[in-house]
Structure formats: C-alpha cells, structure tokens
Design an enzyme around this catalytic site. Structure first.
Site, PDB file in Angstrom:
ATOM      1  N   HIS A  96       0.361  -1.425   0.143  1.00 16.34           N
ATOM      2  CA  HIS A  96       0.016  -0.101  -0.305  1.00 16.34           C
ATOM      3  C   HIS A  96       0.600   1.347   0.355  1.00 16.34           C
ATOM      4  CE1 HIS A  96      -2.783  -2.782   0.800  1.00 16.34           C
ATOM      5  NE2 HIS A  96      -2.806  -3.493   2.299  1.00 16.34           N
ATOM      6  N   ARG A 279      -0.823  -4.922  -6.400  1.00 13.74           N
ATOM      7  CA  ARG A 279      -0.791  -5.960  -6.272  1.00 13.74           C
ATOM      8  C   ARG A 279       1.089  -6.392  -6.933  1.00 13.74           C
ATOM      9  NH1 ARG A 279      -6.052  -4.785  -6.889  1.00 13.74           N
ATOM     10  NH2 ARG A 279      -7.261  -5.508  -5.361  1.00 13.74           N
TER      11      ARG A 279
END
Length: 407
Positions: A96, A279
C-alpha cells in the site's frame, strides 16, 4: 451508543465457517465469507438501523459523531475501517502507498481520466492505507523482506540450475539494493522463463519437505502457492519474504510499501479507510509492476511482532505510527468481573469476539454485546463502562483514531 449491522464480503479466499459461526448463522455458509466490515466505508458501510448507514450518520453530523479534532484532520471522514478477516487461502501479494504516494498517484490517474472503478486503477482515493492484523487464531502470513543473508541460505538449500544465477545476484549484494534487483528481475520474467523455473523450484521443495529440511515450513508455503497460482511470479517473490506465524493476541503492523500476503487464519484487522492496493502476484487481478516498484519498501529484517502494551486493567493496546487508527484488546477470565471505563473522546467501534459484555452509561442506558456483535460510540457519547457477563470469559476489541490510546 448504537448496535451495528455489518456487511460480509464474499471473496473467494474466505472461509465458509468462521464468520458464519461468529455471527451465529448456519455453518457452512453457502459461499466463502472473507471479511466482516465495521465502519463508514462508502463501498459497504455499517448500518445503524434499516434506514441509516453509518456513512450517512457521519456525513450529517461530523462534529457530533467524530469530534472536532477528528473531523478537521480527516475531512469529516471516519479515518479507520475495522474488520474480521477469515482467510482459508492466500490473499494476493500486495503493498500500500504512503500518503504522499497515494495523493500523487490519485491526481495522476484523475488527470489521465482513468475511471475510479476501472480494473487498472491503482489509486481510487488519495489516502494512505497502513494496516494492522491481530490474530484471533493461529495466523500465517508473509510480510516484509527477510534478511538477505537468511534468504541466501534458503535459496542455497533449494538450489537448482535455474535458480543458481539469481542466488549469486543476491549473494553478491546482500542488502536492500540486492533485494530490489532480484525482485525486479523475478517479477518481470517472461512467462516462458517462469514455466521452466517454477517447476524446478516446486520439485526441490517437495524433496526438501520429504527430507525434513531446515526450511520445510517455507517450502510447504511455496508448494501451496505454486499449486494455487501456477506460473505466477509471486511464487518466486514469496521466497524473499518473512514467513510469520502469529499466536492469538499477537499482531503485525504493515506500513507503507510493505509487501505482504495473508496465508491462513482469522484476525481482527484495522486499517485506514482506503482502497489503494498495488498487487505483486498470487492473483489474476491487475498487476502494475512499475507502480509497485515505485511504492515498495525494500528495507529488510525480521517483522516486529506486537503483543500488546498493558495500558490499563484488562486492556492491551497495539501502538503504531498510523494516525488513522488505534486498536485495543480487552479481556476477562471467567472469574473476573472488574469493569473497564472507556472515555468517549472520539469515535469508537467495539466488537465482542468472546463471551458477552454489557456497556453501561451513567444515565442508565445500556447495551449488551454478544459474540460477533459490534457497537458504534460517537464522540458525543457519554463515557461507557464495560462489564463482562458473569460466569464466562470475555474479549472485546476497540477501534479508535490514533490519538485515543487509553482509558
């Protein structure tokens, strides 16, 4: 003080039993249930009654619900989201962004006209997404880059002709820069190379497990990921990460840029109220390699395990640098009945995970929380006293903004 009705997210990696059993519903559930969301996230806000969502309640009265300080700092938004996470299979490998990276990425994608719900959108909002997971059961995860010297030992134990040059790459530069070089090489390998390298790796992992080798736990993980995600570069990347087993009550904090994947288990997760995910594999979803590399933190070493700081009788706190949230755990043994006083200095969500508790206000108003039930305490709420129901152990988790740390 209002009871919450919360949304269940049915992701494929979830459990058919854990959340259903927690909520007292029939087991097994018809479909995998992965996350129970508690908060004011626009995608699935909790409901206070049939007519009002928590999101609507906060938007109509941000000062009363959040308090002046929280409302001013977070733009009249509840800054955290609380979850019960039940992983039966591995989640995608992900990281993140920091607040600055999220803001820049969001503005860039907005300027480019990328729809916010597009599958290739990296930044649907301009906020950071730090998170903490606290185990309710034994909880398995990959998180943070392992010390490169330890990784070289692991790779040498699994050496194949295909792996040999990559081992030499990290061995020649066993630091964060070496990890960046190796990870970048692996995540960008053409599929034809992966189709040769991964079967070699899986074969040697099988042999290592059969021989009860030193890295059998890591090898079992690689075998499970390789079976579920055939040909995925994330299986190689998993070799570089710390393999962590949390016992109930233990937690890890995942700051910006920490590459991780939850593997199996049930936990209480608290995170900033954001959807920003980059991702890195173990998923059929969009993987933006250049953006992932821009965000990743290649600092290396063991992941600190948080066991909770005893800040008050029956209360343990999990301190983190995240200003968006704070998680606390309250526990009573069967013979313990002493109350805990909670100051309502800001917005709070409480969820009961063991037994049952009563919440009492000075004016006599009370709510009983059974296992799986949760309650919203706005900033304007009177202070609350929590007492376990007699004759049984009890456990309660408390989510607040980061400025509320005790009492």
């Amino acid at each position: 003080m209002e009871l919450l009705r919360n949304a269940v997210r049915p992701y494929a990696w979830g459990s058919r039993t854990t959340i259903a059993e927690l909520l007292g519903r029939p087991v097994p559930a018809p479909h995998p249930e992965a996350e129970l969301w508690m908060g004011a996230h626009p995608g699935d806000p909790s409901r206070i009654d049939d007519d009002r969502s928590l999101l609507e309640v906060v938007e109509k009265d941000p000062i009363g619900q959040l308090g002046t300080e929280c409302a001013d700092r977070w733009g009249n938004r509840l800054p955290f989201l609380l979850k019960i996470l039940a992983a039966e299979e591995a989640l995608s490998m992900q990281a993140h962004p920091s607040a600055e990276q999220a803001r820049e990425g969001y503005e860039r994608e907005e300027a480019a006209g990328v729809p916010r719900d597009a599958k290739n959108r990296n930044y649907p909002d301009p906020t950071a997404k730090p998170e903490l997971i606290c185990a309710l059961t034994e909880f398995h995860a990959l998180a943070g880059f392992r010390d490169p010297h330890e990784t070289v030992r692991l790779l040498r134990a699994l050496e194949t002709p295909g792996l040999a040059p990559y081992i030499s790459l990290l061995e020649g530069q066993p630091d964060s820069d070496g990890l960046r070089a190796l990870f970048t090489t692996w995540i960008t390998l053409p599929q034809t190379s992966l189709d040769v390298l991964l079967p070699e790796l899986l074969d040697v992992c099988v042999a290592h497990v059969k021989n009860h080798g030193e890295f059998s736990v890591e090898c079992r993980t690689i075998l499970e990921l390789g079976e579920a995600h055939e040909g995925d570069a994330g299986v190689l990347a998993a070799l570089l990460l710390n393999r962590i087993v949390l016992q109930p009550g233990e937690a890890i904090f995942l700051s910006a840029g920490n590459l991780h994947s939850y593997l199996h288990g049930t936990g209480v997760e608290i995170l900033a109220n954001s959807d920003n995910i980059l991702r890195g594999g173990l998923t059929p979803k969009h993987v933006d390699v250049p953006e992932l590399l821009r965000v990743l933190d290649f600092s290396c070493g063991k992941m600190p395990v948080l066991r909770g700081s005893h800040v008050a009788p029956r209360m343990w706190n999990y301190p983190t640098p995240a200003p968006e949230f704070e998680l606390s755990r309250l526990e009573w043994a069967p013979d313990e009945r002493d109350p805990v006083d909670l100051v309502c200095a800001g917005p709070q969500i409480l969820i009961c995970t063991v037994g049952a508790v009563r919440l009492l206000e000075a004016d006599g108003n009370k709510v009983e929380l059974g296992r799986g039930q949760s309650v919203w305490l706005p900033a304007c709420n009177p202070d609350v006293q929590v007492i376990p129901v007699e004759g049984a152990p009890a456990q309660l988790f408390r989510a607040t903004p980061g400025s509320v740390v005790s009492g």
